[in-house]
Scaffold this active site. Structure first.
Site, PDB file in Angstrom:
ATOM      1  N   SER A 179     -18.585  56.442  24.396  1.00  0.00           N
ATOM      2  CA  SER A 179     -19.996  56.689  24.084  1.00  0.00           C
ATOM      3  C   SER A 179     -20.591  55.464  23.391  1.00  0.00           C
ATOM      4  CB  SER A 179     -20.121  57.957  23.237  1.00  0.00           C
ATOM      5  OG  SER A 179     -21.453  58.384  23.144  1.00  0.00           O
TER       6      SER A 179
ATOM      7  N   ASP B 145     -20.099  64.626  32.957  1.00  0.00           N
ATOM      8  CA  ASP B 145     -20.905  63.954  31.937  1.00  0.00           C
ATOM      9  C   ASP B 145     -22.285  63.636  32.514  1.00  0.00           C
ATOM     10  OD1 ASP B 145     -22.036  62.354  29.981  1.00  0.00           O
ATOM     11  OD2 ASP B 145     -20.344  60.958  29.843  1.00  0.00           O
TER      12      ASP B 145
ATOM     13  N   HIS C 162     -19.885  65.227  28.339  1.00  0.00           N
ATOM     14  CA  HIS C 162     -19.741  63.929  27.696  1.00  0.00           C
ATOM     15  C   HIS C 162     -18.613  63.923  26.669  1.00  0.00           C
ATOM     16  CE1 HIS C 162     -20.833  60.044  26.120  1.00  0.00           C
ATOM     17  NE2 HIS C 162     -21.015  60.541  24.915  1.00  0.00           N
TER      18      HIS C 162
END
Length: 366
Positions: A147, A313, A346
């Site tokens: 991320s 995601d 995610h």
């Protein structure tokens, strides 16, 4: 309002220049280390944390008491094996777990609050590079991030190409999309609309903008999950009741879950830090930093890359990872890429996905 806590901390010996044209003096970097550093300093791995993460990657969090956010990955005999590697994880500047940020005191002895300069992902990495310099580590065995941590890993590879031999970027992007920016803006507005925000000057007050920060966390948390995961976990199940209340209490389990996430978040995070870090992520655009072409960002790279995405995601979908891979190919950089199947959205990089373990270990050890 989360208290400022640090385990290890050092002050950078040089001022930290920022993309805004300003500079920060006396920058503190809070960090944790695991495993022994080799005599030739060749076995260092830097792990970069995500937006709401911190340096406690494999040790109990001092506020919540919960295990480190990647404890399943980092430790003796684990994917990132601390019997072999010296692992460093630092709190980014702008955050609230000991590194210099809005809650830190400025030169006048008062918290920066909104006087803290707006920062970028590259500024965060400047702080990390400063830490490596202070520790005498010239070249990393691997830099790893998921991320926002992946953004930092890519930024380090692009702007300090000599500092890492391997770059592992997971569930990330080379620039924030309009949708990403939109979700962040909802969160920022929730914080700033809270009357307890007081223009950012709430340090030392009896109340902080916890309600706004909780809403921001709730909105963001939805983006970290997948519809499949939410449906499987909660569906339309009611929370502690047999029928609807015909009111606005948390009738559904998913509502109760989000409220719990929001409330718990306010105990460990600072609202102003949330503003600054989300803005840094929104400004992130590696191509823009390198003449408008992403391949230019990696033209001088000497590293090997591994890019990993997840099929569920939708915050940083696989297409954005493929865009990074195509740019690396165009730059002639060695890169491997895999899209993994997982139902968690995610957040898959933080959860139990055995295929991720295998890919990461193969790349780090190879």
């Amino acid at each position: 309002m989360a208290p400022v806590i640090a385990s290890k901390s050092l002050t950078l010996s040089r001022d930290l220049p920022l993309d805004s044209g300003q500079a920060l003096a006396g920058v503190q970097i809070a960090f944790e280390t695991y495993g022994e550093l080799a005599e030739d300093r060749s076995n260092a791995i830097l792990i970069c944390h995500a937006l709401t993460g911190d340096q406690y990657v494999a040790s109990n969090h001092p506020i919540t008491g919960k295990p480190g956010w990647w404890e399943r990955m980092v430790g003796p005999g684990k994917v990132v094996d601390t019997n072999r590697f010296h692992v460093i994880c630092a709190n980014v500047i702008g955050s609230c777990m000991g590194s210099t940020g809005p809650a830190s005191n400025a030169a006048d002895g008062q918290p920066y609050a909104m006087r803290f300069p707006v920062i970028t992902i590259r500024d965060m990495v400047r702080g990390l590079v400063g830490l490596l310099d202070e520790l005498g580590i010239e070249r990393l065995h691997t830099v790893i991030g998921g991320s926002m941590g992946g953004m930092q890993a890519l930024s380090l590879a692009a702007n300090w190409p000599e500092r890492a031999a391997r770059v592992l970027a997971i569930a990330t992007t080379a620039r924030h999309s309009a949708q990403n920016i939109a979700f962040h803006e909802v969160g920022r507005q929730a914080i700033m609309a809270d009357p307890n925000w007081r223009g950012g000057d709430y340090y030392g007050a009896e109340t902080a903008p916890d309600a706004g920060l909780a809403v921001a966390r709730m909105a963001a948390h939805i983006t970290y999950l997948s519809e499949e995961g939410l449906t499987e976990k909660f569906g339309r199940n009611l929370q502690d009741r047999d029928k609807k209340s015909f009111g606005f209490d948390a009738d559904f389990q998913v509502e109760s879950y989000l409220r719990y996430q929001g409330s718990g978040f306010t105990q460990r995070f600072d609202a102003n830090s949330y503003l600054y870090i989300t803005r840094a992520m929104d400004y992130f655009d590696l191509a823009e930093e390198h003449g408008g072409k992403l391949a230019n960002a990696f033209a001088g790279s000497r590293a090997r890359f591994c890019v990993i995405s997840f099929d569920s995601d939708w915050l940083y979908p696989t297409a954005q990872s493929r865009h990074i891979v195509h740019a690396l190919n165009a730059a002639g950089a060695p890169v491997s890429f895999v899209e993994l199947s997982a139902p968690f959205g995610h957040d898959s990089f933080l959860l139990d996905v055995p295929a991720l373990d295998r890919v990461m270990k193969g790349f780090i050890d190879g």
